[in-house]
Design an enzyme around this catalytic site. Structure first.
Site, PDB file in Angstrom:
ATOM      1  N   LYS A  40       0.789  -1.224   0.000  1.00  0.00           N
ATOM      2  CA  LYS A  40       0.000   0.000   0.000  1.00  0.00           C
ATOM      3  C   LYS A  40       0.830   1.288   0.000  1.00  0.00           C
ATOM      4  O   LYS A  40       0.299   2.364  -0.270  1.00  0.00           O
ATOM      5  CB  LYS A  40      -0.953  -0.008   1.193  1.00  0.00           C
ATOM      6  CG  LYS A  40      -2.111  -0.948   0.970  1.00  0.00           C
ATOM      7  CD  LYS A  40      -2.890  -0.541  -0.261  1.00  0.00           C
ATOM      8  CE  LYS A  40      -4.117  -1.383  -0.450  1.00  0.00           C
ATOM      9  NZ  LYS A  40      -4.945  -0.857  -1.547  1.00  0.00           N
ATOM     10  N   SER A  46      -2.693 -12.564   3.690  1.00  0.00           N
ATOM     11  CA  SER A  46      -3.110 -12.527   2.276  1.00  0.00           C
ATOM     12  C   SER A  46      -2.008 -13.099   1.380  1.00  0.00           C
ATOM     13  O   SER A  46      -2.295 -13.620   0.298  1.00  0.00           O
ATOM     14  CB  SER A  46      -3.489 -11.110   1.832  1.00  0.00           C
ATOM     15  OG  SER A  46      -2.356 -10.303   1.643  1.00  0.00           O
TER      16      SER A  46
HETATM   17  N1  PMP Z   1      -3.162  -7.906   0.902  1.00  0.00           N
HETATM   18  C1  PMP Z   1      -3.066  -7.002   1.881  1.00  0.00           C
HETATM   19  C2  PMP Z   1      -2.454  -7.416   3.185  1.00  0.00           C
HETATM   20  C3  PMP Z   1      -3.552  -5.701   1.688  1.00  0.00           C
HETATM   21  O1  PMP Z   1      -3.473  -4.801   2.682  1.00  0.00           O
HETATM   22  C4  PMP Z   1      -4.144  -5.360   0.456  1.00  0.00           C
HETATM   23  C5  PMP Z   1      -4.684  -3.980   0.247  1.00  0.00           C
HETATM   24  N2  PMP Z   1      -5.920  -3.755   0.882  1.00  0.00           N
HETATM   25  C6  PMP Z   1      -4.258  -6.327  -0.538  1.00  0.00           C
HETATM   26  C7  PMP Z   1      -3.729  -7.594  -0.289  1.00  0.00           C
HETATM   27  C8  PMP Z   1      -4.997  -6.096  -1.840  1.00  0.00           C
HETATM   28  O2  PMP Z   1      -4.549  -5.034  -2.623  1.00  0.00           O
HETATM   29  P1  PMP Z   1      -5.536  -4.149  -3.506  1.00  0.00           P
HETATM   30  O3  PMP Z   1      -6.225  -3.174  -2.588  1.00  0.00           O
HETATM   31  O4  PMP Z   1      -4.647  -3.456  -4.479  1.00  0.00           O
HETATM   32  O5  PMP Z   1      -6.537  -5.042  -4.183  1.00  0.00           O
END
Ligand code: PMP
Length: 291
Positions: free
Chosen positions: A33, A255
């Site tokens: 981010k 994630s």
């Molecule tokens: N994994 C994590 C830990 C995140 O903080 C984010 C962002 N919210 C994402 C994946 C996904 O990214 P995006 O918002 O670009 O879809």
């Protein structure tokens, strides 16, 4: 130099024979981010929309808030963060330490967080960074993450079979998809979402533990650009994360485990040529209490 000069240009790690990943933990605030936060603030500064002391406001599951809070500290802005209350305590501590003011709303309730952000921004004339609907989010990943991945592929003399990515705002997957498809029209774009909140698969939003993805709507994701959606249960994502930490020394968040697991599932079912690319989105320390 200042911290934001080190956003992006993250390493490209090999996870298995065919699976590679951008290692976003290398970024100053420890997540993917930082890219978005720097891109949006640089753009606003270029257009003279911000002056030191101004208030930024954002709705976030944590990482966007941490990224904006770090940049706000670097550049002399104030920042108000609105987040669902079930996000990890580590994230809340980090936000407060970086000087952000936190407002918590109901568990998993991003709609409420976004509505409150918009209301506060317009009532107080605060700068709304608007991650879930900001076209700069996709542009950022087209110009940074996607561009860097192209560079890795060219250096490795490889072609991409698939890009596999969990979606929060959808900025990462849409920006990278646009960049890769411009050169490799056959690359498959695979979205990942929590099995407990299978919104892109046509199900209902629900509470889950893969913080950062599955925020209840598809937001910037254009499903016409997505070849397949893979759902991953929270417990499997956590298990795969613990393995990445213990067996590979990759200290990443939940994630990332979901992404790697989904990439492996896709690889097992598809025998197309080329490498599979995914994202290691953030650092594992912010999940010590919940992994
Ligand atoms: N994994 C994590 C830990 C995140 O903080 C984010 C962002 N919210 C994402 C994946 C996904 O990214 P995006 O918002 O670009 O879809």
């Amino acid at each position: 130099m200042r911290p934001s000069d080190f956003v992006g240009n993250t390493p490209f790690l090999q996870i298995s024979n065919r699976i590679f990943a951008k290692f976003e933990t290398y970024s100053p605030s420890g997540s993917v981010k930082d890219r978005l936060a720097k891109y949006i603030l640089d753009d606003a500064e270029r257009r003279c929309l911000l002056k030191p002391g101004d208030m930024l406001v954002e709705a976030t599951s944590g990482n966007t808030g941490i990224a904006f809070a770090l940049l706000a500290a670097e550049r002399g802005y104030r920042i108000k963060i609105i987040m669902p209350s079930n996000m990890s305590n580590e994230r809340k501590h980090m936000l407060r330490m970086l000087g952000a003011e936190l407002i918590e709303v109901g568990e998993g309730d991003f709609d409420e967080a976004i509505a409150l952000r918009d209301k506060l921004a317009s009532e107080n004339d605060w700068f709304n960074t608007n991650q879930f609907h900001n076209p700069l989010n996709i542009e950022c990943h087209f110009n940074t993450t996607g561009f860097e991945i192209l560079g890795h592929l060219i250096a490795m003399k490889q072609t991409p079979a698939a890009f596999v990515s969990g979606t929060g705002t959808g900025g990462t997957i849409m920006g990278v998809a646009k960049r890769l498809r411009g050169i490799y029209p056959d690359v498959k774009i695979i979205a990942v979402e929590p099995a407990e909140s299978p919104v892109m698969s046509g199900g209902e939003p629900g509470l889950h533990g893969i913080q950062g993805i599955g925020d209840g709507s598809k937001f910037l994701v254009d499903l016409n650009q997505i070849d397949e959606v893979i759902t991953v249960p929270t417990e499997i994502a956590k298990q795969r994360t613990r393995e990445l930490i213990k067996e590979n020394g990759m200290l990443v968040g939940i994630s990332s485990g979901a992404n790697v697991y989904a990439a492996e599932q896709w690889e097992a079912r598809n025998h197309s040529k080329g490498v599979i690319i995914t994202m290691l989105c953030d650092r594992g320390e912010r999940y010590l209490s919940c992994i």
